[in-house]
Design a protein around this motif. Structure first.
Motif, PDB file in Angstrom:
ATOM      1  N   GLY A  66       1.018  -1.196   0.119  1.00  0.00           N
ATOM      2  CA  GLY A  66      -0.045  -0.119  -0.001  1.00  0.00           C
ATOM      3  C   GLY A  66       0.909   1.062   0.035  1.00  0.00           C
ATOM      4  N   THR A  67       2.207   1.100   0.704  1.00  0.00           N
ATOM      5  CA  THR A  67       2.927   2.455   0.828  1.00  0.00           C
ATOM      6  C   THR A  67       3.148   2.547  -0.767  1.00  0.00           C
ATOM      7  N   ILE A  70       0.959   4.303  -2.838  1.00  0.00           N
ATOM      8  CA  ILE A  70       0.847   5.833  -2.841  1.00  0.00           C
ATOM      9  C   ILE A  70       2.108   6.238  -3.614  1.00  0.00           C
ATOM     10  N   SER A  91      -3.376   9.450  10.404  1.00  0.00           N
ATOM     11  CA  SER A  91      -3.519   8.328   9.514  1.00  0.00           C
ATOM     12  C   SER A  91      -2.307   7.500   9.981  1.00  0.00           C
ATOM     13  N   ALA A  94       2.294   5.813   6.762  1.00  0.00           N
ATOM     14  CA  ALA A  94       2.876   5.427   5.443  1.00  0.00           C
ATOM     15  C   ALA A  94       2.124   6.482   4.500  1.00  0.00           C
ATOM     16  N   THR A  95       1.235   7.199   4.901  1.00  0.00           N
ATOM     17  CA  THR A  95       0.422   8.010   4.007  1.00  0.00           C
ATOM     18  C   THR A  95       1.399   9.269   3.636  1.00  0.00           C
ATOM     19  N   VAL A 137      -7.340   9.994   3.104  1.00  0.00           N
ATOM     20  CA  VAL A 137      -7.194   8.645   3.680  1.00  0.00           C
ATOM     21  C   VAL A 137      -8.985   8.148   3.882  1.00  0.00           C
ATOM     22  N   ASP A 159      -5.834   7.148  -0.314  1.00  0.00           N
ATOM     23  CA  ASP A 159      -5.641   6.380   0.398  1.00  0.00           C
ATOM     24  C   ASP A 159      -6.472   5.418   0.632  1.00  0.00           C
ATOM     25  N   ALA A 161      -6.205   2.262   1.480  1.00  0.00           N
ATOM     26  CA  ALA A 161      -5.496   1.095   1.976  1.00  0.00           C
ATOM     27  C   ALA A 161      -6.433   0.395   2.844  1.00  0.00           C
ATOM     28  N   GLN A 162      -7.354   0.989   3.843  1.00  0.00           N
ATOM     29  CA  GLN A 162      -8.179   0.414   4.801  1.00  0.00           C
ATOM     30  C   GLN A 162      -9.554   0.252   4.263  1.00  0.00           C
ATOM     31  N   SER A 183      -4.038  -1.275  -0.008  1.00  0.00           N
ATOM     32  CA  SER A 183      -3.023  -2.171   0.822  1.00  0.00           C
ATOM     33  C   SER A 183      -3.643  -3.601   1.077  1.00  0.00           C
ATOM     34  N   PHE A 185      -1.859  -5.883   3.204  1.00  0.00           N
ATOM     35  CA  PHE A 185      -1.242  -6.228   4.257  1.00  0.00           C
ATOM     36  C   PHE A 185      -2.230  -7.392   4.777  1.00  0.00           C
ATOM     37  N   LYS A 188      -5.608  -6.698   6.661  1.00  0.00           N
ATOM     38  CA  LYS A 188      -6.499  -5.836   6.274  1.00  0.00           C
ATOM     39  C   LYS A 188      -7.726  -6.879   5.739  1.00  0.00           C
ATOM     40  N   GLY A 196       1.324  -6.341  -0.263  1.00  0.00           N
ATOM     41  CA  GLY A 196       0.946  -6.337  -1.695  1.00  0.00           C
ATOM     42  C   GLY A 196       0.112  -5.086  -1.676  1.00  0.00           C
ATOM     43  N   TYR A 316      -4.551   5.872  16.077  1.00  0.00           N
ATOM     44  CA  TYR A 316      -2.788   5.876  16.278  1.00  0.00           C
ATOM     45  C   TYR A 316      -2.469   6.871  17.277  1.00  0.00           C
TER      46      TYR A 316
HETATM   47  C1  PLP Z   1      -4.226   4.128   5.642  1.00  0.00           C
HETATM   48  C2  PLP Z   1      -2.742   3.481   5.327  1.00  0.00           C
HETATM   49  N1  PLP Z   1      -2.202   4.005   4.534  1.00  0.00           N
HETATM   50  C3  PLP Z   1      -1.064   3.258   3.715  1.00  0.00           C
HETATM   51  C4  PLP Z   1      -0.746   1.899   4.417  1.00  0.00           C
HETATM   52  C5  PLP Z   1       0.259   1.309   3.773  1.00  0.00           C
HETATM   53  O1  PLP Z   1      -0.068  -0.202   3.489  1.00  0.00           O
HETATM   54  P1  PLP Z   1       1.176  -1.153   3.435  1.00  0.00           P
HETATM   55  O2  PLP Z   1       1.514  -1.593   4.808  1.00  0.00           O
HETATM   56  O3  PLP Z   1       0.752  -2.170   2.609  1.00  0.00           O
HETATM   57  O4  PLP Z   1       2.603  -0.536   2.784  1.00  0.00           O
HETATM   58  C6  PLP Z   1      -1.728   1.517   5.530  1.00  0.00           C
HETATM   59  C7  PLP Z   1      -1.406   0.141   5.861  1.00  0.00           C
HETATM   60  O5  PLP Z   1      -1.364  -0.281   7.030  1.00  0.00           O
HETATM   61  C8  PLP Z   1      -2.691   2.210   5.885  1.00  0.00           C
HETATM   62  O6  PLP Z   1      -3.458   1.899   6.958  1.00  0.00           O
END
Ligand code: PLP
Length: 379
Positions: A66-67, A70, A91, A94-95, A137, A159, A161-162, A183, A185, A188, A196, A316
């Motif tokens: 996911g990182t 982005i 967030s 990673a964002t 996000v 974003d 990812a979630q 993402s 992960f 998830k 991935g 977080y």
């Molecule tokens: C909001 C958000 N952005 C980005 C990511 C990054 O994803 P990844 O862990 O697959 O790199 C995550 C992952 O936890 C996330 O929760």
């Protein structure tokens, strides 16, 4: 020292997913192993096609996380040093990290008073001359109110990812802006067996650029047109994801049922001002990647739940602008009051679809008992 029992009710259960789908997953992984195609190839292409269809977008580009999704999206837009990217303050890091990695500057905005996504009015106000994109996000699976943000003169990157499968009206997230970043992960809602990710887009030109960015900016053998990296989705992961994709709607439906159960059972606490419960914004389909309650006594609640073998997590504890890595841009206390308040109050409790309804009942009862034990009314 008091003994803490082992966790019985977890926040995610990737091994349980494997047990449930063992035959299909073993066959899928075996198929890739036997094929000898271990980089991109037909398995990744099939997953991209199936996912694009599911998301209702024209193109999907499988990437390594996911990182990296982005980062690839930012690189595809040619964003780099001197450019600003507007994003919410709350967030997973990673964002913001992806923005920093391409050399651009994150411009943070505070989150909504109710909810965890970027405040739409603040997003609009933050867009300035140097803004090259807005990175929104869909935190915890709740779609951002993009309609309240309205049209902007810059591309919107989601974003997501979630938020795989989440919807705004009839449209799935990932198709609301110019690109959506996912993402996979393992924890998830749609998780693979490692790292991935995926970028979705309706824009054919961007899709072609993304395909190049994930292969070192290549446009032909040993011909490189732009900065990129090795951001390829692994075919073994694509094979795993294809199996789980078939289950995702059912899993999301169960998450939604459990979230509603938690909301109903915990409603009295909210009425008494003891907790704030997450809610689904009307007109959206939230996928409840996390069920995040807010309470001023969250650390005690966390310990209490742990004592009953129930997992919980703080997503977080620190807003992104306050992280040390921000250097001279690091924000002082009070700069993002809503995000800071959230960071001090949030606690995710179990909601995943492999739980039994009785597990979810037990989670709700434990949260109620915690407040009962400590006397109701004293927030
Ligand atoms: C909001 C958000 N952005 C980005 C990511 C990054 O994803 P990844 O862990 O697959 O790199 C995550 C992952 O936890 C996330 O929760």
């Amino acid at each position: 020292m008091t003994d803490v029992p082992p966790i019985r009710i977890s926040l995610a259960d990737p091994a349980g997913e494997y047990r449930l789908l063992k035959d299909d997953l073993d066959a899928a992984v075996g198929r890739v192993m036997a094929s000898g195609r271990y980089i991109l190839g037909p398995e990744v292409e099939a997953f991209e096609k199936e996912t694009a269809e599911y998301l209702g977008v024209a193109h999907a580009c499988g990437v390594s996380s996911g990182t990296d999704a982005i980062q690839a999206a930012l690189l595809a837009l040619g964003i780099g040093p001197g450019d600003e990217v507007v994003t919410g303050a709350f967030s997973f890091f990673a964002t913001a990290g992806a923005i920093l990695r391409v050399g651009a500057t994150p411009v943070f905005v505070d989150i909504e008073k109710s909810g965890f996504n970027a405040d739409p009015a603040a997003v609009r106000d933050a867009v300035g001359e140097r803004t090259r994109a807005v990175l929104l996000v869909h935190l915890f699976g709740q779609p951002v109110d993009v309609e309240a943000i309205g049209d902007l003169d810059v591309p919107v990157i989601e974003d997501a990812a979630q938020a795989f499968g989440a919807e705004l009206g009839e449209r799935k997230v990932g198709g609301l802006g110019s690109m959506g970043c996912f993402s996979f992960f393992p924890a998830k809602p749609l998780g693979c067996a490692g790292d991935g990710g995926l970028v979705s887009t309706d824009d054919s030109e961007l899709a072609a650029i993304l395909g190049s960015v994930r292969k070192h900016g290549a446009v032909g053998k040993n011909l490189h047109a732009r900065p990129g990296g090795n951001f390829r989705l692994d075919p073994l992961q694509a094979a795993v994801l294809r199996v789980k994709l078939q289950r995702i709607d059912g899993w999301i439906a169960t998450r939604r049922r459990y979230a509603e159960l938690l909301r109903q059972r915990l409603a009295p606490l909210e009425a008494e001002g003891q907790t704030t419960l997450p809610f689904e914004r009307p007109g959206t389909t939230c996928t409840w990647a996390q069920f995040v309650i807010r309470t001023q006594r969250r650390d005690d609640l966390r310990t209490f739940l742990g004592g009953r073998g129930i997992a919980s997590e703080v997503y977080y504890p620190m807003p992104m602008p306050m992280q040390e890595v921000m250097g001279t841009l690091r924000s002082k206390e009070g700069a993002f009051p809503e995000a800071e308040r959230a960071a001090g109050e949030v606690l995710a409790i179990p909601v995943h679809p492999l739980l039994a309804p009785s597990d979810v009942e037990e989670v709700a009862q434990a949260v109620l008992d915690f407040h009962e034990d400590r006397g109701r009314g004293e927030a």
